[in-house]
Scaffold this active site. Structure first.
Site, mmCIF file in Angstrom:
data_model
loop_
_atom_site.group_PDB
_atom_site.id
_atom_site.type_symbol
_atom_site.label_atom_id
_atom_site.label_comp_id
_atom_site.label_asym_id
_atom_site.label_seq_id
_atom_site.Cartn_x
_atom_site.Cartn_y
_atom_site.Cartn_z
ATOM 1 N N PRO A 13 27.912 -33.541 -33.259
ATOM 2 C CA PRO A 13 26.587 -34.721 -33.404
ATOM 3 C C PRO A 13 25.353 -34.349 -34.059
ATOM 4 O O PRO A 13 25.020 -33.054 -33.900
ATOM 5 C CB PRO A 13 26.266 -34.822 -31.659
ATOM 6 N N ASN A 14 24.919 -35.069 -34.659
ATOM 7 C CA ASN A 14 23.352 -34.920 -35.505
ATOM 8 C C ASN A 14 23.640 -34.111 -36.765
ATOM 9 O O ASN A 14 22.732 -34.137 -37.520
ATOM 10 C CB ASN A 14 22.420 -34.274 -34.540
ATOM 11 N N ARG A 21 16.031 -33.344 -41.645
ATOM 12 C CA ARG A 21 15.271 -32.906 -40.745
ATOM 13 C C ARG A 21 15.388 -31.443 -40.427
ATOM 14 O O ARG A 21 16.437 -30.963 -41.052
ATOM 15 C CB ARG A 21 15.471 -33.588 -39.466
ATOM 16 N N TYR A 26 18.038 -25.697 -40.691
ATOM 17 C CA TYR A 26 19.478 -25.851 -40.946
ATOM 18 C C TYR A 26 19.400 -26.059 -42.482
ATOM 19 O O TYR A 26 20.737 -26.217 -43.015
ATOM 20 C CB TYR A 26 20.126 -27.305 -40.358
ATOM 21 N N ASN A 77 32.400 -27.408 -36.429
ATOM 22 C CA ASN A 77 30.984 -27.306 -35.800
ATOM 23 C C ASN A 77 30.875 -28.392 -34.871
ATOM 24 O O ASN A 77 30.606 -29.440 -35.182
ATOM 25 C CB ASN A 77 30.138 -27.350 -36.998
ATOM 26 N N ALA A 80 26.049 -29.682 -30.773
ATOM 27 C CA ALA A 80 25.505 -29.384 -29.321
ATOM 28 C C ALA A 80 26.820 -29.531 -28.189
ATOM 29 O O ALA A 80 26.772 -28.757 -27.322
ATOM 30 C CB ALA A 80 24.621 -30.619 -28.881
ATOM 31 N N GLU A 101 35.557 -21.864 -35.865
ATOM 32 C CA GLU A 101 34.286 -22.294 -35.389
ATOM 33 C C GLU A 101 33.057 -21.980 -36.347
ATOM 34 O O GLU A 101 33.154 -20.824 -36.620
ATOM 35 C CB GLU A 101 33.920 -21.915 -34.162
ATOM 36 N N HIS A 103 28.703 -22.218 -37.321
ATOM 37 C CA HIS A 103 27.437 -22.738 -37.037
ATOM 38 C C HIS A 103 26.626 -22.333 -37.839
ATOM 39 O O HIS A 103 26.589 -21.145 -38.455
ATOM 40 C CB HIS A 103 27.173 -21.832 -35.508
ATOM 41 N N SER A 105 23.178 -22.173 -37.945
ATOM 42 C CA SER A 105 21.860 -21.223 -37.665
ATOM 43 C C SER A 105 22.824 -20.119 -36.621
ATOM 44 O O SER A 105 23.878 -20.166 -36.424
ATOM 45 C CB SER A 105 21.144 -21.995 -36.548
ATOM 46 N N ARG A 110 18.618 -17.913 -30.768
ATOM 47 C CA ARG A 110 17.800 -19.199 -30.288
ATOM 48 C C ARG A 110 18.163 -18.826 -28.694
ATOM 49 O O ARG A 110 18.127 -18.104 -28.046
ATOM 50 C CB ARG A 110 18.701 -20.407 -30.945
#
Ligand code: CA2
Length: 146
Positions: A13-14, A21, A26, A77, A80, A101, A103, A105, A110
């Site tokens: 998602p996203n 953005r 990212y 990935n 969330a 997997e 990611h 970032s 974080r």
């Protein structure tokens, strides 16, 4: 001619907002840029990639199930859903091919909820914090494995 090996790429998602953005977190590459870069690298490696993005957990589960017996490796990935989804973990357990997997970032720099991954103990390996280059490194690694 032998059939080319296929790598399924699943974006959660996203990630359709990549490059549009939060460039500080990212980067500036869009999802199309990432998928295009993977296609180019795959053709150099003699592989084919199929990329899929969804904002919906169940659609991601459906895609992972559809990958069973039809692909030779997976890059995922879960975004969330990494931190919450038993459903995606259970679906990944159905696969008997290498899974990486990724990611973008460094989740460990974080918030603490991002330090938890529901899928890390069912994947073959994991790349974090290398930006979108992580996808290419994952593809290179899979090329060695499949
Ligand atoms: O670092 C990663 O790749 C993440 O999987 C990205 C997820 C986040 O929830 C994970 O903790 C770490 C978020 C993906 C959202 O992507 C966006 C991209 C551009 C703009 C807004 C969101």
């Amino acid at each position: 001619m032998t059939e080319q090996k296929k790598i399924m790429v699943v974006h959660g998602p996203n990630l359709n907002m990549l490059g549009k953005r939060e460039p500080g977190v990212y980067g500036t590459a869009t999802l199309d840029d990432v998928n295009g870069m993977l296609e180019e690298r795959a053709s150099e490696l003699g592989l084919v990639v199929e990329a899929f993005q969804s904002n919906h957990e169940g659609e991601m589960v459906d895609k992972i199930q559809a990958a069973v017996g039809t692909c030779n490796g997976m890059i995922i990935n879960p975004a969330a859903y990494t931190h919450t989804s038993v459903a995606i973990k259970d679906a990944l357990l159905l696969l008997d091919v290498p899974i990486i997997e990724v990611h973008i970032s460094n989740v460990y720099k974080r918030e603490s909820f991002r330090h938890v991954s529901m899928v890390s103990d069912v994947v073959t390996g994991k790349i974090v914090g290398l930006g979108v280059h992580g996808y290419k490194f994952a593809l290179d690694a899979l090329a060695e494995m499949v």
